[in-house]
Design a protein around this motif. Sequence first.
Motif, mmCIF file in Angstrom:
data_model
loop_
_atom_site.group_PDB
_atom_site.id
_atom_site.type_symbol
_atom_site.label_atom_id
_atom_site.label_comp_id
_atom_site.label_asym_id
_atom_site.label_seq_id
_atom_site.Cartn_x
_atom_site.Cartn_y
_atom_site.Cartn_z
ATOM 1 N N PHE A 116 1.724 4.039 1.731
ATOM 2 C CA PHE A 116 1.169 3.167 2.769
ATOM 3 C C PHE A 116 1.147 3.884 4.120
ATOM 4 O O PHE A 116 0.157 3.820 4.860
ATOM 5 C CB PHE A 116 1.983 1.881 2.865
ATOM 6 N N LYS A 173 -1.919 -2.120 9.718
ATOM 7 C CA LYS A 173 -1.646 -2.679 8.391
ATOM 8 C C LYS A 173 -0.777 -1.742 7.571
ATOM 9 O O LYS A 173 0.319 -2.099 7.147
ATOM 10 C CB LYS A 173 -2.945 -2.916 7.622
ATOM 11 N N GLY A 174 -1.292 -0.511 7.365
ATOM 12 C CA GLY A 174 -0.629 0.416 6.454
ATOM 13 C C GLY A 174 0.799 0.723 6.868
ATOM 14 O O GLY A 174 1.727 0.624 6.057
ATOM 15 N N ASP A 175 0.987 1.078 8.148
ATOM 16 C CA ASP A 175 2.314 1.493 8.590
ATOM 17 C C ASP A 175 3.328 0.368 8.491
ATOM 18 O O ASP A 175 4.490 0.607 8.169
ATOM 19 C CB ASP A 175 2.246 1.996 10.033
ATOM 20 N N GLY A 202 6.950 2.980 -0.319
ATOM 21 C CA GLY A 202 6.475 2.811 1.047
ATOM 22 C C GLY A 202 5.672 3.995 1.560
ATOM 23 O O GLY A 202 4.822 3.836 2.438
ATOM 24 N N SER A 243 -1.582 6.516 3.980
ATOM 25 C CA SER A 243 -2.954 6.014 4.098
ATOM 26 C C SER A 243 -3.215 5.512 5.519
ATOM 27 O O SER A 243 -4.327 5.651 6.032
ATOM 28 C CB SER A 243 -3.213 4.915 3.067
ATOM 29 N N GLY A 244 -2.172 4.956 6.179
ATOM 30 C CA GLY A 244 -2.340 4.559 7.569
ATOM 31 C C GLY A 244 -2.675 5.753 8.437
ATOM 32 O O GLY A 244 -3.573 5.702 9.287
ATOM 33 N N VAL A 249 3.411 -2.223 6.356
ATOM 34 C CA VAL A 249 3.829 -2.435 4.964
ATOM 35 C C VAL A 249 4.757 -1.301 4.537
ATOM 36 O O VAL A 249 5.819 -1.530 3.940
ATOM 37 C CB VAL A 249 2.600 -2.513 4.032
ATOM 38 N N GLY A 250 4.352 -0.062 4.875
ATOM 39 C CA GLY A 250 5.172 1.094 4.504
ATOM 40 C C GLY A 250 6.567 0.990 5.094
ATOM 41 O O GLY A 250 7.572 1.172 4.397
#
Lengths: 99, 315
Positions: A18, A41-43, A15, A21-22, A45-46
């Motif tokens: 992600f 998006k990133g956060d 996680g 990158s967020g 999924v992470g």
Amino acid sequence: MTLTEWLGTALVIAGVPFLLSGTLGLLRFPDVYTRLHALAKGDNVGLGLICVGLGIQSGSVTVALKLLLIWVLMLIASATGAGLIARTALARGLKPWGL
Amino acid sequence: MAPLASHAYDLLLAGALLWLAWQATHAADLFRSVISFIVFGLLMALAWIRLDAPDIALAEAAIGAGVTGALLLSALGRLTSAPAEKPAATRRWPGTIAVLALAATVLALLGAAAWQLPAPGLGDAVAGHMPRAGVDNPVTGVLLNFRAFDTLLEIGVLLLAVVAIWSLGPTPEPLVPAIPSPALPALGRMLWPMFVLATFYLLWRGTHAPGGAFQAGAVLGAGGILVILAGARPWLTGEDNGPWRWLLSLGVVTMLLAALSTTLIGQRFFEYPESAAAGVILVLEITAAISIAMLLFAAYLNGQPPARWRGYPHS
């Protein structure tokens, strides 16, 4: 370490990129819309991977369900929040990058 | 966690708190200040978790970051959009030095006071009296039994704050965001049951684990604010002698009644009879939670609500 501990740790570690990158997108992307895109998006999924990982590590169904509930609430809240921010920015006349 | 990693985490947290506190008070842009304040509240909640105080962490996150953040943001939205005043280019050094000296003195005095606190604290004394408290959670025992007088004053402060806010003028309109979004009403509908559920859960948990009236009230109040933002018409009115005034003062009134009736039956002020303690605390907990939720919600209305919402613009 048991198999569930390994699996939980692996999911938590999976996680982290992600979330990173967020955050990178929030800092480096050119305008509010692209930044929201990266962050929402990133956060999410992470956070989902971390919640599932911690739920597996806890070994308790109640705790795992509570962690999942936290993730679902975060999904709803961040989707609404991102929509509100983008809508307000558009109404205030902020042009999306590249248009 | 390895000690080194946990020390590094604590240092990072403390540093971030100091930096955010500086940002919140010194940012040139008010919006930046408010956001820094909200993030400060969230990190402060983490700090309380690190100090093993989940009760305070819950209250800090719900009241410090959530409700106060919403209050500050809505106040910010109503400020006339005058051009932001640029901080004066010439620094007033004598003033800064005086303030820094004062802050250093207060810090030193606080540090000295903290250093001289009795080493194990009051934890053992509380633990020794817990069998007589009527609840299993030591924090609730202290808040609503051993030191109920302090809690009475805390709810009193909230009530005074709402009286002050209402006396400033009528509720300004609109209560809803200037740019409506279809997502917000959907969110309000979806989450309101969750807010009610979480309120009852926290209230029930307070007797044996972290939770209780303040946390439950804060969650319910925050839920009310969300529903108002989503476009619902508030049912709380500012009518003279209206029922809402009784609900706002319910917590203070019940606590005072409990305190006075203990003196009437020959006990000391706020000293519940041991057999009745559990029941008294339950009643106080529920009434305090209702009152706190209503008070936080009433504070968010930014002024005295009208006697009737019908015909109020945007309602």
